[in-house]
Design an enzyme around this catalytic site. Structure first.
Site, PDB file in Angstrom:
ATOM      1  N   GLN A  68       4.533   9.277   7.586  1.00  0.00           N
ATOM      2  CA  GLN A  68       3.626  10.129   6.820  1.00  0.00           C
ATOM      3  C   GLN A  68       4.009  11.596   6.931  1.00  0.00           C
ATOM      4  O   GLN A  68       3.993  12.326   5.938  1.00  0.00           O
ATOM      5  CB  GLN A  68       2.183   9.906   7.277  1.00  0.00           C
ATOM      6  CG  GLN A  68       1.658   8.524   6.905  1.00  0.00           C
ATOM      7  CD  GLN A  68       0.227   8.307   7.356  1.00  0.00           C
ATOM      8  OE1 GLN A  68      -0.377   9.169   7.990  1.00  0.00           O
ATOM      9  NE2 GLN A  68      -0.319   7.149   7.036  1.00  0.00           N
ATOM     10  N   LYS A  87       0.828  -1.213   0.000  1.00  0.00           N
ATOM     11  CA  LYS A  87       0.000   0.000   0.000  1.00  0.00           C
ATOM     12  C   LYS A  87       0.859   1.259   0.000  1.00  0.00           C
ATOM     13  O   LYS A  87       0.611   2.205  -0.754  1.00  0.00           O
ATOM     14  CB  LYS A  87      -0.945  -0.020   1.213  1.00  0.00           C
ATOM     15  CG  LYS A  87      -1.991   1.096   1.197  1.00  0.00           C
ATOM     16  CD  LYS A  87      -3.272   0.675   1.894  1.00  0.00           C
ATOM     17  CE  LYS A  87      -3.131   0.631   3.392  1.00  0.00           C
ATOM     18  NZ  LYS A  87      -3.468   1.924   4.035  1.00  0.00           N
ATOM     19  N   SER A  88       1.896   1.288   0.846  1.00  0.00           N
ATOM     20  CA  SER A  88       2.755   2.473   0.927  1.00  0.00           C
ATOM     21  C   SER A  88       3.417   2.768  -0.412  1.00  0.00           C
ATOM     22  O   SER A  88       3.472   3.918  -0.867  1.00  0.00           O
ATOM     23  CB  SER A  88       3.839   2.275   1.989  1.00  0.00           C
ATOM     24  OG  SER A  88       3.286   2.154   3.270  1.00  0.00           O
ATOM     25  N   GLY A 101      -5.602   7.767   5.455  1.00  0.00           N
ATOM     26  CA  GLY A 101      -4.744   8.755   6.100  1.00  0.00           C
ATOM     27  C   GLY A 101      -3.474   9.010   5.318  1.00  0.00           C
ATOM     28  O   GLY A 101      -2.973  10.143   5.270  1.00  0.00           O
ATOM     29  N   ASP A 119       1.594  -1.188  12.046  1.00  0.00           N
ATOM     30  CA  ASP A 119       0.302  -1.658  11.552  1.00  0.00           C
ATOM     31  C   ASP A 119       0.061  -3.138  11.830  1.00  0.00           C
ATOM     32  O   ASP A 119      -1.056  -3.630  11.645  1.00  0.00           O
ATOM     33  CB  ASP A 119       0.192  -1.410  10.044  1.00  0.00           C
ATOM     34  CG  ASP A 119       0.005   0.061   9.719  1.00  0.00           C
ATOM     35  OD1 ASP A 119      -0.548   0.793  10.564  1.00  0.00           O
ATOM     36  OD2 ASP A 119       0.408   0.482   8.621  1.00  0.00           O
ATOM     37  N   ARG A 131      -9.367  11.563  12.649  1.00  0.00           N
ATOM     38  CA  ARG A 131      -7.931  11.367  12.879  1.00  0.00           C
ATOM     39  C   ARG A 131      -7.194  12.700  12.884  1.00  0.00           C
ATOM     40  O   ARG A 131      -7.535  13.621  12.142  1.00  0.00           O
ATOM     41  CB  ARG A 131      -7.350  10.419  11.824  1.00  0.00           C
ATOM     42  CG  ARG A 131      -7.945   9.031  11.931  1.00  0.00           C
ATOM     43  CD  ARG A 131      -7.430   8.075  10.878  1.00  0.00           C
ATOM     44  NE  ARG A 131      -6.015   7.772  11.057  1.00  0.00           N
ATOM     45  CZ  ARG A 131      -5.323   6.984  10.238  1.00  0.00           C
ATOM     46  NH1 ARG A 131      -5.921   6.450   9.188  1.00  0.00           N
ATOM     47  NH2 ARG A 131      -4.049   6.736  10.468  1.00  0.00           N
ATOM     48  N   ARG A 168      -7.764  -3.362   9.653  1.00  0.00           N
ATOM     49  CA  ARG A 168      -6.823  -4.267  10.324  1.00  0.00           C
ATOM     50  C   ARG A 168      -7.454  -4.934  11.558  1.00  0.00           C
ATOM     51  O   ARG A 168      -7.122  -6.067  11.890  1.00  0.00           O
ATOM     52  CB  ARG A 168      -5.541  -3.529  10.673  1.00  0.00           C
ATOM     53  CG  ARG A 168      -4.851  -2.981   9.431  1.00  0.00           C
ATOM     54  CD  ARG A 168      -3.389  -2.677   9.611  1.00  0.00           C
ATOM     55  NE  ARG A 168      -2.917  -1.805   8.542  1.00  0.00           N
ATOM     56  CZ  ARG A 168      -2.589  -2.213   7.317  1.00  0.00           C
ATOM     57  NH1 ARG A 168      -2.676  -3.492   6.998  1.00  0.00           N
ATOM     58  NH2 ARG A 168      -2.173  -1.347   6.405  1.00  0.00           N
TER      59      ARG A 168
END
Length: 446
Positions: free
Chosen positions: A179, A27-28, A100, A330, A128, A406
């Site tokens: 991030q 994903k990143s 996010g 995560d 968030r 998750r």
């Protein structure tokens, strides 16, 4: 939290898991490949892109700001970039869904372009905190108006008015956050001079690796104290690339743990990214006695990759070094599931960051695990879990997933080792990161 569209799903004691699977792309890396391709001059190609809701939100946002992004029938994505400095004013709000990563990184991109963008998201994302990104971007000259959230947090919806030329800065990260680091580096792409991020605790370095691959003028130095100094000189053209996205270690985590705790299992997971800033879970599970074999180690696009063979193991409880947290932040929810079946006590600390993820993952995991018969104590910054020594959990409860993918997948795995079924109140959020999770699980149970 449930609504009319909730999709409950029950997971029951499993037969041994057997077979070989390929998990979705990281994903990143998927997010970053779209963003940087959209800023390159020319056409980039991306294979293996994760096509979950989060990454598709990034694709839609980059399209809205001028990039030509298309998926071919063979699954390859083609991106014609607009060049650094070339982002266009989006016509409407950028809908981030639950992502996010999309939000924080795109805020960085917009901050140093002469455009204004409004960011909106779902209920979970809108709770968030965004202040950690707003602070450095404001110092670079962006004008950011956010909504007031709980406990003084700055939240979505928010508006970013970029400044070009932006003001370079040297920023010391007050917390370990890939991030925030990435948002500043992406803002630095279109900022004259040198923008520096000082990182006392290493976090995932996909942005640095990929910026380098695209030809950004970026250096990373480590001082005598182990602190990383990442510097980017702005206004350099990015060159288009052909990218192969490795499998996501955060998605692999669910099947690694499942194979370790379901008796008789023997599973091979192909093409897993093993970036050292992401591989903490594998090291922790090995320290607990997990039988995890790394096969055919190789490098793809600057990222280390291997196939993982995982076999059922008797796990032992350990005290997890808090220094490892950023490299598996995560993966803690599913590690907690593994710990419930270990022999002895597992202690985790230093996990404050889990309280501001898609849900308060410490509280939600503690509550849910207790409901299915695990022995768990919640502290301010971690969980203490006394395992069963391999005996199945009681199960027999419905778990609130809090729209957190998750959490939902972690309790799905817990159901595989429970006497009575474990029901997740809504499995739909899994599509944000792992659309074929249930299909892969079913395939291993054949």
């Amino acid at each position: 939290m449930t609504d009319q569209t909730a999709t409950p799903r029950s997971f029951s004691a499993s037969v041994p898991l057997k077979g070989r699977i390929a998990i979705p792309g990281d994903k990143s890396i998927s997010h970053r490949s779209l963003m940087l391709s959209a800023l390159a001059v020319g056409e980039s190609r991306v294979a293996g892109l994760l096509e979950g809701h989060d990454v598709l939100a990034t694709a839609a946002a980059m399209r809205a700001m001028g990039a030509d992004i298309a998926r071919r029938d063979d699954g390859e994505w083609r991106i014609h970039g607009v060049g650094v400095g070339g982002l266009l004013q989006p016509r409407g709000a950028l809908d981030m869904g639950n992502s996010g990563t999309s939000t924080r990184l795109l805020m960085g991109l917009v901050a140093s372009h002469p455009i204004t963008a409004t960011f909106v998201g779902d209920a979970s994302l809108s709770g968030r905190p965004m202040g950690r990104v707003i602070d450095p971007l404001t110092q670079m000259g962006a004008d950011i108006s956010a909504s007031p959230g709980a406990r003084g947090a700055k939240t979505l919806p928010l508006m970013v008015r970029g400044l070009a030329p932006a003001i370079p800065l040297s920023y010391r990260l007050p917390m370990a956050s890939a991030q925030v680091k990435s948002a500043i580096l992406l803002a630095g792409l279109n900022t004259p001079g040198v923008t520096e991020v000082i990182e006392p605790v290493p976090t995932r370095d996909h942005s640095e690796r990929m910026l380098g691959a695209f030809g950004a003028d970026l250096t990373v130095d480590i001082d005598a104290g182990g602190t990383r100094h990442i510097r980017i000189r702005g206004e350099a053209d990015l060159k288009p690339q052909a990218i192969i996205v490795p499998g996501d270690p955060s998605s692999a985590a669910f099947f690694i743990v499942a194979a370790l705790i379901v008796p008789g299992s023997d599973v091979t997971i192909a093409n897993v990214g093993l970036n050292p800033t992401r591989a903490g879970l594998v090291e922790v599970l090995k320290a607990m006695g997990g039988d995890i074999e790394l096969l055919d180690r190789r490098e793809i696009g600057g990222e280390p990759v291997a196939d993982l063979r995982v076999r059922h193991s008797v796990l032992k409880g350990i005290e997890v070094d808090p220094a490892v947290a950023p490299s598996m932040i995560d993966e803690f929810p599913v590690l907690f599931v593994a710990a419930t079946l270990a022999e002895g006590r597992t202690v985790t600390t230093g996990l404050d960051e889990l309280r501001v993820k898609e849900s308060d993952r410490l509280a939600v995991m503690a509550t849910g695990l207790k409901a299915i018969g695990a022995r768990v104590e919640e502290s301010q910054d971690g969980l203490v879990i006394d395992g069963t020594g391999g005996d199945p959990l009681a199960g027999g409860a419905t778990i609130a997933g809090h729209l957190d993918h998750r959490i939902c997948m972690s309790f799905a795995i817990a159901g595989l080792v429970s006497k009575a079924p474990v029901t997740v109140d809504d499995i739909a959020p899994v599509a944000t990161s792992f659309p074929n999770f249930e299909a892969l699980l079913a395939g291993l149970q054949q």
